[in-house]
Motif scaffolding. Structure first.
Motif, PDB file in Angstrom:
ATOM      1  N   VAL A  57      13.833  31.615  68.283  1.00 38.72           N
ATOM      2  CA  VAL A  57      15.086  30.886  68.476  1.00 38.72           C
ATOM      3  C   VAL A  57      16.003  31.162  67.297  1.00 38.72           C
ATOM      4  CG1 VAL A  57      16.183  28.632  68.766  1.00 38.72           C
ATOM      5  CG2 VAL A  57      13.909  29.035  69.732  1.00 38.72           C
ATOM      6  N   SER A  58      17.242  31.542  67.578  1.00 36.77           N
ATOM      7  CA  SER A  58      18.247  31.684  66.528  1.00 36.77           C
ATOM      8  C   SER A  58      19.249  30.549  66.637  1.00 36.77           C
ATOM      9  CB  SER A  58      18.979  33.024  66.627  1.00 36.77           C
ATOM     10  OG  SER A  58      20.027  33.069  65.662  1.00 36.77           O
ATOM     11  N   THR A  59      19.451  29.869  65.517  1.00 44.61           N
ATOM     12  CA  THR A  59      20.442  28.793  65.448  1.00 44.61           C
ATOM     13  C   THR A  59      21.623  29.205  64.573  1.00 44.61           C
ATOM     14  OG1 THR A  59      19.576  27.705  63.461  1.00 44.61           O
ATOM     15  CG2 THR A  59      18.504  27.179  65.563  1.00 44.61           C
ATOM     16  N   VAL A  60      21.680  30.469  64.184  1.00 43.53           N
ATOM     17  CA  VAL A  60      22.646  30.942  63.197  1.00 43.53           C
ATOM     18  C   VAL A  60      23.953  31.343  63.872  1.00 43.53           C
ATOM     19  CG1 VAL A  60      23.082  32.648  61.402  1.00 43.53           C
ATOM     20  CG2 VAL A  60      20.771  31.725  61.709  1.00 43.53           C
ATOM     21  N   ALA A  61      25.051  30.760  63.403  1.00 43.18           N
ATOM     22  CA  ALA A  61      26.369  31.107  63.921  1.00 43.18           C
ATOM     23  C   ALA A  61      26.858  32.410  63.292  1.00 43.18           C
ATOM     24  CB  ALA A  61      27.358  29.987  63.623  1.00 43.18           C
ATOM     25  N   PRO A  62      27.633  33.194  64.019  1.00 36.94           N
ATOM     26  CA  PRO A  62      28.153  34.448  63.461  1.00 36.94           C
ATOM     27  C   PRO A  62      29.294  34.208  62.491  1.00 36.94           C
ATOM     28  CG  PRO A  62      29.052  34.111  65.647  1.00 36.94           C
ATOM     29  CD  PRO A  62      28.069  32.989  65.419  1.00 36.94           C
ATOM     30  N   ASP A  63      29.488  35.171  61.606  1.00 39.83           N
ATOM     31  CA  ASP A  63      30.721  35.228  60.811  1.00 39.83           C
ATOM     32  C   ASP A  63      31.632  36.222  61.521  1.00 39.83           C
ATOM     33  OD1 ASP A  63      29.864  33.401  58.833  1.00 39.83           O
ATOM     34  OD2 ASP A  63      28.627  34.972  57.935  1.00 39.83           O
ATOM     35  N   THR A  65      30.293  39.074  62.533  1.00 42.19           N
ATOM     36  CA  THR A  65      29.289  39.508  63.499  1.00 42.19           C
ATOM     37  C   THR A  65      28.092  38.568  63.385  1.00 42.19           C
ATOM     38  OG1 THR A  65      28.270  41.020  61.898  1.00 42.19           O
ATOM     39  CG2 THR A  65      29.984  41.938  63.353  1.00 42.19           C
ATOM     40  N   ASP A  66      27.155  38.713  64.305  1.00 48.88           N
ATOM     41  CA  ASP A  66      25.932  37.917  64.245  1.00 48.88           C
ATOM     42  C   ASP A  66      25.000  38.558  63.218  1.00 48.88           C
ATOM     43  OD1 ASP A  66      23.158  37.123  64.827  1.00 48.88           O
ATOM     44  OD2 ASP A  66      24.026  36.083  66.541  1.00 48.88           O
ATOM     45  N   PRO A  67      24.685  37.857  62.117  1.00 55.05           N
ATOM     46  CA  PRO A  67      23.856  38.474  61.077  1.00 55.05           C
ATOM     47  C   PRO A  67      22.426  38.745  61.524  1.00 55.05           C
ATOM     48  CG  PRO A  67      24.201  36.147  60.612  1.00 55.05           C
ATOM     49  CD  PRO A  67      25.087  36.480  61.762  1.00 55.05           C
ATOM     50  N   ILE A  68      21.915  37.959  62.448  1.00 57.94           N
ATOM     51  CA  ILE A  68      20.541  38.170  62.913  1.00 57.94           C
ATOM     52  C   ILE A  68      20.469  39.451  63.742  1.00 57.94           C
ATOM     53  CG2 ILE A  68      18.594  37.154  64.123  1.00 57.94           C
ATOM     54  CD1 ILE A  68      19.621  35.634  61.595  1.00 57.94           C
ATOM     55  N   ARG A  80       8.219  40.880  72.332  1.00 52.46           N
ATOM     56  CA  ARG A  80       7.542  40.431  73.550  1.00 52.46           C
ATOM     57  C   ARG A  80       7.726  38.941  73.790  1.00 52.46           C
ATOM     58  NH1 ARG A  80       1.647  42.471  72.243  1.00 52.46           N
ATOM     59  NH2 ARG A  80       2.324  41.673  70.209  1.00 52.46           N
ATOM     60  N   GLY A  81       8.189  38.231  72.774  1.00 49.04           N
ATOM     61  CA  GLY A  81       8.304  36.787  72.884  1.00 49.04           C
ATOM     62  C   GLY A  81       9.558  36.335  73.616  1.00 49.04           C
ATOM     63  N   TRP A  82       9.543  35.074  74.000  1.00 48.10           N
ATOM     64  CA  TRP A  82      10.684  34.387  74.601  1.00 48.10           C
ATOM     65  C   TRP A  82      11.809  34.307  73.578  1.00 48.10           C
ATOM     66  CZ3 TRP A  82      13.374  30.046  73.274  1.00 48.10           C
ATOM     67  CH2 TRP A  82      14.051  29.338  74.269  1.00 48.10           C
ATOM     68  N   LEU A  83      13.042  34.596  74.004  1.00 42.34           N
ATOM     69  CA  LEU A  83      14.189  34.550  73.111  1.00 42.34           C
ATOM     70  C   LEU A  83      15.118  33.399  73.478  1.00 42.34           C
ATOM     71  CD1 LEU A  83      15.240  38.327  72.874  1.00 42.34           C
ATOM     72  CD2 LEU A  83      13.837  37.016  71.266  1.00 42.34           C
ATOM     73  N   GLY A  84      15.580  32.668  72.468  1.00 41.27           N
ATOM     74  CA  GLY A  84      16.546  31.603  72.670  1.00 41.27           C
ATOM     75  C   GLY A  84      17.647  31.686  71.628  1.00 41.27           C
ATOM     76  N   TYR A  85      18.862  31.325  72.016  1.00 44.94           N
ATOM     77  CA  TYR A  85      20.002  31.380  71.100  1.00 44.94           C
ATOM     78  C   TYR A  85      20.870  30.154  71.309  1.00 44.94           C
ATOM     79  CZ  TYR A  85      24.425  32.912  69.012  1.00 44.94           C
ATOM     80  OH  TYR A  85      25.580  32.996  68.258  1.00 44.94           O
ATOM     81  N   LEU A  86      21.233  29.483  70.220  1.00 45.27           N
ATOM     82  CA  LEU A  86      22.115  28.327  70.299  1.00 45.27           C
ATOM     83  C   LEU A  86      23.553  28.778  70.117  1.00 45.27           C
ATOM     84  CD1 LEU A  86      20.184  25.541  68.384  1.00 45.27           C
ATOM     85  CD2 LEU A  86      19.874  26.421  70.690  1.00 45.27           C
ATOM     86  N   ARG A 114      31.795  34.392  68.162  1.00 49.44           N
ATOM     87  CA  ARG A 114      30.782  33.598  68.865  1.00 49.44           C
ATOM     88  C   ARG A 114      30.588  34.125  70.278  1.00 49.44           C
ATOM     89  NH1 ARG A 114      26.474  30.507  67.967  1.00 49.44           N
ATOM     90  NH2 ARG A 114      27.470  28.883  66.729  1.00 49.44           N
ATOM     91  N   ALA A 115      31.668  34.448  70.971  1.00 54.50           N
ATOM     92  CA  ALA A 115      31.564  34.969  72.331  1.00 54.50           C
ATOM     93  C   ALA A 115      30.842  36.309  72.354  1.00 54.50           C
ATOM     94  CB  ALA A 115      32.948  35.085  72.959  1.00 54.50           C
ATOM     95  N   GLU A 116      31.108  37.152  71.368  1.00 53.69           N
ATOM     96  CA  GLU A 116      30.435  38.450  71.297  1.00 53.69           C
ATOM     97  C   GLU A 116      28.938  38.274  71.042  1.00 53.69           C
ATOM     98  OE1 GLU A 116      32.493  40.570  68.271  1.00 53.69           O
ATOM     99  OE2 GLU A 116      34.333  40.793  69.460  1.00 53.69           O
ATOM    100  N   ALA A 117      28.584  37.350  70.154  1.00 56.28           N
ATOM    101  CA  ALA A 117      27.170  37.093  69.893  1.00 56.28           C
ATOM    102  C   ALA A 117      26.492  36.511  71.125  1.00 56.28           C
ATOM    103  CB  ALA A 117      27.025  36.131  68.708  1.00 56.28           C
ATOM    104  N   ASP A 118      27.167  35.607  71.802  1.00 58.11           N
ATOM    105  CA  ASP A 118      26.661  35.011  73.043  1.00 58.11           C
ATOM    106  C   ASP A 118      26.319  36.106  74.051  1.00 58.11           C
ATOM    107  OD1 ASP A 118      27.173  33.955  75.887  1.00 58.11           O
ATOM    108  OD2 ASP A 118      27.255  32.067  74.800  1.00 58.11           O
TER     109      ASP A 118
END
Length: 279
Positions: A57-63, A65-68, A80-86, A114-118
């Motif tokens: 799960v990523s809870t990190v907001a972009p600047d 760009t998305d740093p993650i 292979r794991g489940w991915l989640g993004y806030l 934010r829209a691009e990271a989404d």
């Protein structure tokens, strides 16, 4: 469960504490590696955790760009794991008060990054949880009103959606068994900011601050931008697909529960408006 959480902000910390009650191993990544977390720049360790996680799960907001994604996009693409993004319902932009669901276009608002990271997380196959204004213990209009810092801004016809922290946590966990895609997690009662502040003051037994026209309010550019958008967020898909129901379907229930369970004098440096991206 072997969970990896990027970011220990307000929601990330609560999620780690919530899932620690399960039989799970939790690793967290923060910029400096604080609170026994992994440092963001420790690329070998982070890559190892990504490769072995059952849930990420990523809870990190972009600047800009998305740093993650910028640092670990290739590893996440093969995870292979489940991915989640806030994410944020700010990706929908201004709809002049109209209802928006997950089929609405994104990227037309003030949060282009934010829209691009989404969109990028969706392309990876993540469950993307779009959140409106977040409130909960230590971060609500109750604290601001108790400190005398609450304001009521008059913008006729403008409403916002909100979400209690507990309902975010239940939505994420409901999404563990759900199809990939976007999900709005919001309450059932979009309301003007001024109504919410007035109700918080009533719970505290203090007089509400006067209504101030937006033009006369001394607001920062970020806060003023918050009032440039007006939308109602529909949560029907989350209810239908995740079988999720908000424990606090409107701000009155949420604030009443907070006022009954916590001291209103608790201080919090986290903002309590829907303009916040402090997940």
């Amino acid at each position: 469960m072997r969970l990896l959480i990027f970011g220990l902000g307000y929601t990330g910390t609560a999620l780690a504490q919530h899932l620690a009650q399960r039989d799970s191993r939790i690793a967290t990544v923060t910029r400096e590696g604080r609170d026994d977390s992994i440092a963001f720049a420790d690329t070998d360790r982070v890559a190892f955790e990504i490769a072995h996680a059952t849930h990420i799960v990523s809870t990190v907001a972009p600047d800009e760009t998305d740093p993650i994604l910028a640092a670990y996009g290739p590893q996440l693409a093969t995870a292979r794991g489940w991915l989640g993004y806030l994410s944020s319902t700010g990706v929908y932009g201004d709809t002049r008060g109209a209802w928006v669901d997950e089929t609405a276009p994104t990227g037309t608002g003030r949060r282009a990054a934010r829209a691009e990271a989404d969109a990028a997380w969706l392309a990876l196959g993540a469950r993307v949880f779009r959140l409106p204004g977040i409130y909960g213990p230590g971060r609500s209009p109750l604290e601001r009103a108790a400190r005398g810092e609450a304001a009521r801004i008059l913008v006729p016809g403008q409403v916002f959606s909100r979400i209690h922290l507990a309902d975010i946590l239940s939505g994420i966990t409901a999404g563990f068994d759900a199809p990939r895609g976007a999900y709005n997690l919001a309450d059932d009662l979009p309301a003007p900011q001024s109504h919410v502040v007035a109700y918080a003051c009533a719970l505290l037994g203090i007089a509400p601050p006067p209504l101030v026209p937006l033009e006369a309010a001394n607001l920062s550019p970020q806060a003023r931008a918050f009032y440039s958008e007006n939308r109602r967020v529909a949560n029907g898909k989350a209810k239908r697909v995740l079988r999720w129901r908000p424990l606090f379907p409107d701000y009155r229930l949420g604030l009443r529960a907070l006022s009954a369970s916590t001291s209103p004098t608790i201080t919090s440096t986290a903002p309590d408006t829907a303009s916040s991206d402090q997940r």
